[in-house]
Design a protein around this motif. Structure first.
Motif, short mmCIF file in Angstrom:
data_model
loop_
_atom_site.label_atom_id
_atom_site.label_comp_id
_atom_site.label_asym_id
_atom_site.label_seq_id
_atom_site.Cartn_x
_atom_site.Cartn_y
_atom_site.Cartn_z
N THR A 178 0.83 -1.20 0.00
CA THR A 178 0.00 0.00 0.00
C THR A 178 0.87 1.26 0.00
N ILE A 179 0.52 2.17 -0.91
CA ILE A 179 1.23 3.44 -0.94
C ILE A 179 0.33 4.59 -0.50
N ASP A 180 -0.98 4.36 -0.47
CA ASP A 180 -1.89 5.37 0.04
C ASP A 180 -3.25 4.75 0.26
N ALA A 181 -3.99 5.33 1.19
CA ALA A 181 -5.34 4.86 1.48
C ALA A 181 -6.15 6.02 2.03
N ASN A 182 -7.41 6.08 1.66
CA ASN A 182 -8.21 7.20 2.14
C ASN A 182 -8.87 6.86 3.48
N PRO A 183 -9.42 7.83 4.15
CA PRO A 183 -10.02 7.59 5.48
C PRO A 183 -11.10 6.51 5.46
N SER A 184 -11.87 6.42 4.37
CA SER A 184 -12.92 5.40 4.31
C SER A 184 -12.32 4.00 4.35
N ALA A 185 -11.18 3.80 3.66
CA ALA A 185 -10.51 2.50 3.68
C ALA A 185 -9.95 2.21 5.07
N ALA A 186 -9.37 3.25 5.69
CA ALA A 186 -8.81 3.06 7.02
C ALA A 186 -9.89 2.68 8.03
N ALA A 187 -11.08 3.26 7.83
CA ALA A 187 -12.17 2.96 8.77
C ALA A 187 -12.60 1.50 8.71
N LEU A 188 -12.45 0.87 7.54
CA LEU A 188 -12.84 -0.54 7.40
C LEU A 188 -11.98 -1.46 8.24
N VAL A 189 -10.70 -1.09 8.37
CA VAL A 189 -9.81 -1.95 9.16
C VAL A 189 -9.50 -1.33 10.52
N GLU A 190 -10.21 -0.24 10.78
CA GLU A 190 -10.14 0.41 12.09
C GLU A 190 -8.72 0.81 12.49
N VAL A 191 -8.00 1.39 11.53
CA VAL A 191 -6.68 1.97 11.79
C VAL A 191 -6.63 3.32 11.10
N THR A 192 -5.58 4.05 11.36
CA THR A 192 -5.40 5.32 10.63
C THR A 192 -4.82 5.01 9.25
N SER A 193 -5.02 5.95 8.33
CA SER A 193 -4.49 5.76 6.97
C SER A 193 -2.99 5.58 6.98
N GLY A 194 -2.30 6.28 7.87
CA GLY A 194 -0.86 6.20 7.93
C GLY A 194 -0.35 4.82 8.26
#
Length: 201
Positions: free
Chosen positions: A169-185
């Motif tokens: 992964t080189i980038d992910a938006n907040p919606s994707a981060a919310a699915l795995v319950e972590v921050t995008s970073g």
């Protein structure tokens, strides 16, 4: 000896001899008036129109002080430092010329040897235009990137970008981060398979 020889020649002959080393050759009297001129037709269409004029009267206002300096140094027997002056050409852009001035002997005459700078000026203009075009394109791309980042960050759909070779992964938006319950970073650098496994879990 050379100085004596040149001084005994007619001004037309002197002009033709010196023209071989320059684009424009002006033969001047002691007061700086043009008494003969030689120039390539590519540089100046009707050079004979300058005969009888003061050299300073053929150039733009800001160039006149440079003419005065060239003649002053030549009269003093100094090696006049070459200078660029701009000639006024009716119905055309100014003609930039790089001049050196030499004394032709005791008669008080001088030769101004000029090298046309128009090709250089045109090249500089093209470089300026290319730079402007590059800066404009950069600003356009930067604006497009800004719009993309806004859409990427605010999209309701989960979006993950991954490297095609490593699948990390080189980038992910907040919606994707919310699915795995972590921050995008914290998603950056993880294998994309791990993210799907986390979603499936």
């Amino acid at each position: 000896e050379t100085e004596k020889s040149l001084g005994s020649l007619g001004t037309s002959i002197v002009a033709r001899l010196l023209a071989a080393a320059s684009d424009i050759t002006l033969i001047l009297d002691a007061q700086g008036a043009i008494i003969d001129v030689s120039a390539s037709t590519d540089t100046l269409a009707h050079p004979e129109n300058w005969i009888g004029s003061k050299w300073a009267d053929t150039v733009t206002v800001e160039s006149r002080i440079k003419i005065d300096e060239l003649l002053k140094e030549a009269r003093a027997g100094e090696n006049a430092r070459p200078r660029q002056v701009n000639h006024r050409i009716t119905g055309q852009p100014d003609l930039p010329v790089h001049y050196s001035v030499i004394s032709l002997g005791k008669g008080g005459r001088f030769a101004a040897l000029g090298r046309e700078l128009r090709p250089l000026a045109q090249l500089q203009q093209r470089l300026v235009e290319a730079q402007r075009s590059t800066e404009s394109e950069f600003l356009r791309l930067r604006s497009a990137e800004t719009r993309f980042r806004i859409l990427f960050q605010t999209a309701a759909e989960a979006v993950v970008m991954a490297d095609a070779n490593s699948l990390k992964t080189i980038d992910a938006n907040p919606s994707a981060a919310a699915l795995v319950e972590v921050t995008s970073g914290k998603m950056i650098g993880r294998a994309i398979g791990e993210i799907f496994d986390a979603i499936g879990a």
